[in-house]
Design a protein around this motif. Sequence first.
Motif, mmCIF file in Angstrom:
data_model
loop_
_atom_site.group_PDB
_atom_site.id
_atom_site.type_symbol
_atom_site.label_atom_id
_atom_site.label_comp_id
_atom_site.label_asym_id
_atom_site.label_seq_id
_atom_site.Cartn_x
_atom_site.Cartn_y
_atom_site.Cartn_z
ATOM 1 N N PHE A 1 0.833 -1.204 0.000
ATOM 2 C CA PHE A 1 0.000 0.000 0.000
ATOM 3 C C PHE A 1 0.865 1.250 0.000
ATOM 4 C CE2 PHE A 1 -2.333 3.267 2.442
ATOM 5 C CZ PHE A 1 -3.395 3.454 1.571
ATOM 6 N N LEU A 2 1.868 1.301 0.881
ATOM 7 C CA LEU A 2 2.747 2.469 0.968
ATOM 8 C C LEU A 2 3.567 2.649 -0.300
ATOM 9 C CD1 LEU A 2 4.020 2.199 4.654
ATOM 10 C CD2 LEU A 2 2.457 3.904 3.720
ATOM 11 N N HIS A 3 4.053 1.537 -0.862
ATOM 12 C CA HIS A 3 4.808 1.626 -2.106
ATOM 13 C C HIS A 3 3.945 2.166 -3.231
ATOM 14 C CE1 HIS A 3 7.928 -0.566 -0.089
ATOM 15 N NE2 HIS A 3 8.672 -0.606 -1.170
ATOM 16 N N THR A 4 2.675 1.741 -3.243
ATOM 17 C CA THR A 4 1.771 2.185 -4.298
ATOM 18 C C THR A 4 1.541 3.691 -4.227
ATOM 19 O OG1 THR A 4 0.684 0.045 -4.152
ATOM 20 C CG2 THR A 4 -0.455 1.745 -5.390
ATOM 21 N N ILE A 5 1.319 4.227 -3.003
ATOM 22 C CA ILE A 5 1.002 5.647 -2.893
ATOM 23 C C ILE A 5 2.232 6.540 -2.889
ATOM 24 C CG2 ILE A 5 -1.273 5.328 -1.824
ATOM 25 C CD1 ILE A 5 0.121 6.098 0.878
ATOM 26 N N ILE A 6 3.431 5.971 -2.656
ATOM 27 C CA ILE A 6 4.650 6.796 -2.612
ATOM 28 C C ILE A 6 5.513 6.588 -3.855
ATOM 29 C CG2 ILE A 6 6.828 7.192 -1.380
ATOM 30 C CD1 ILE A 6 5.218 6.362 1.204
ATOM 31 N N ILE A 7 5.774 5.344 -4.230
ATOM 32 C CA ILE A 7 6.743 5.058 -5.282
ATOM 33 C C ILE A 7 6.172 5.297 -6.680
ATOM 34 C CG2 ILE A 7 8.092 3.195 -6.344
ATOM 35 C CD1 ILE A 7 8.675 2.279 -3.433
ATOM 36 N N LEU A 8 4.911 4.959 -6.899
ATOM 37 C CA LEU A 8 4.339 5.204 -8.227
ATOM 38 C C LEU A 8 4.355 6.688 -8.607
ATOM 39 C CD1 LEU A 8 1.412 2.622 -8.595
ATOM 40 C CD2 LEU A 8 3.657 2.591 -9.674
ATOM 41 N N PRO A 9 3.934 7.612 -7.706
ATOM 42 C CA PRO A 9 4.077 9.038 -8.044
ATOM 43 C C PRO A 9 5.527 9.445 -8.273
ATOM 44 C CG PRO A 9 2.567 8.780 -6.208
ATOM 45 C CD PRO A 9 3.179 7.429 -6.480
ATOM 46 N N MET A 10 6.469 8.842 -7.548
ATOM 47 C CA MET A 10 7.888 9.154 -7.752
ATOM 48 C C MET A 10 8.334 8.763 -9.153
ATOM 49 S SD MET A 10 9.558 8.095 -4.090
ATOM 50 C CE MET A 10 11.248 8.154 -4.645
ATOM 51 N N PHE A 11 7.933 7.589 -9.614
ATOM 52 C CA PHE A 11 8.245 7.177 -10.983
ATOM 53 C C PHE A 11 7.640 8.142 -11.987
ATOM 54 C CE2 PHE A 11 9.300 2.818 -9.480
ATOM 55 C CZ PHE A 11 10.449 2.640 -10.226
ATOM 56 N N TRP A 12 6.374 8.513 -11.744
ATOM 57 C CA TRP A 12 5.667 9.406 -12.661
ATOM 58 C C TRP A 12 6.362 10.766 -12.744
ATOM 59 C CZ3 TRP A 12 2.548 13.899 -12.041
ATOM 60 C CH2 TRP A 12 1.845 14.254 -13.182
ATOM 61 N N ILE A 13 6.776 11.308 -11.585
ATOM 62 C CA ILE A 13 7.486 12.585 -11.551
ATOM 63 C C ILE A 13 8.839 12.449 -12.254
ATOM 64 C CG2 ILE A 13 8.646 14.243 -10.018
ATOM 65 C CD1 ILE A 13 6.315 13.557 -7.978
ATOM 66 N N TYR A 14 9.540 11.354 -11.996
ATOM 67 C CA TYR A 14 10.854 11.123 -12.601
ATOM 68 C C TYR A 14 10.766 11.119 -14.129
ATOM 69 C CZ TYR A 14 14.918 8.461 -14.219
ATOM 70 O OH TYR A 14 16.016 8.033 -14.897
ATOM 71 N N PHE A 15 9.813 10.350 -14.665
ATOM 72 C CA PHE A 15 9.705 10.252 -16.115
ATOM 73 C C PHE A 15 9.204 11.547 -16.752
ATOM 74 C CE2 PHE A 15 9.650 5.602 -15.233
ATOM 75 C CZ PHE A 15 10.757 5.282 -16.003
ATOM 76 N N SER A 16 8.300 12.247 -16.072
ATOM 77 C CA SER A 16 7.804 13.518 -16.623
ATOM 78 C C SER A 16 8.904 14.581 -16.619
ATOM 79 C CB SER A 16 6.560 13.996 -15.867
ATOM 80 O OG SER A 16 6.870 14.230 -14.515
ATOM 81 N N GLU A 17 9.713 14.600 -15.562
ATOM 82 C CA GLU A 17 10.839 15.543 -15.503
ATOM 83 C C GLU A 17 11.892 15.197 -16.559
ATOM 84 O OE1 GLU A 17 11.535 18.382 -13.491
ATOM 85 O OE2 GLU A 17 9.373 18.175 -13.319
ATOM 86 N N LYS A 18 12.155 13.906 -16.732
ATOM 87 C CA LYS A 18 13.120 13.453 -17.727
ATOM 88 C C LYS A 18 12.678 13.886 -19.127
ATOM 89 C CE LYS A 18 15.516 9.165 -18.870
ATOM 90 N NZ LYS A 18 15.484 7.716 -18.718
ATOM 91 N N LYS A 19 11.386 13.714 -19.410
ATOM 92 C CA LYS A 19 10.834 14.102 -20.703
ATOM 93 C C LYS A 19 10.945 15.615 -20.890
ATOM 94 C CE LYS A 19 6.874 12.127 -21.712
ATOM 95 N NZ LYS A 19 5.403 12.009 -21.739
ATOM 96 N N ARG A 20 10.656 16.361 -19.827
ATOM 97 C CA ARG A 20 10.713 17.821 -19.898
ATOM 98 C C ARG A 20 12.149 18.305 -20.140
ATOM 99 N NH1 ARG A 20 11.354 22.131 -16.598
ATOM 100 N NH2 ARG A 20 11.812 20.841 -14.793
#
Length: 53
Positions: free
Chosen positions: A29-48
């Motif tokens: 549960f904690l990984h889902t609510i913490i790590i998934l947004p981290m991946f999303w932020i990482y990839f969006s920043e990388k793309k930017r």
Amino acid sequence: MGMLFEPFTDVVPSFFGWLNQGPLTLTIFLHTIIILPMFWIYFSEKKRLQQEK
């Protein structure tokens, strides 16, 4: 009148009961609510950053 409140009082303890089933459930549960947004932020920043070059 009690019928209206029964589903609501059932949902909340079952959710917390599900969380309390074991350390694994809580970890997932904690990984889902913490790590998934981290991946999303990482990839969006990388793309930017790639677009700026």
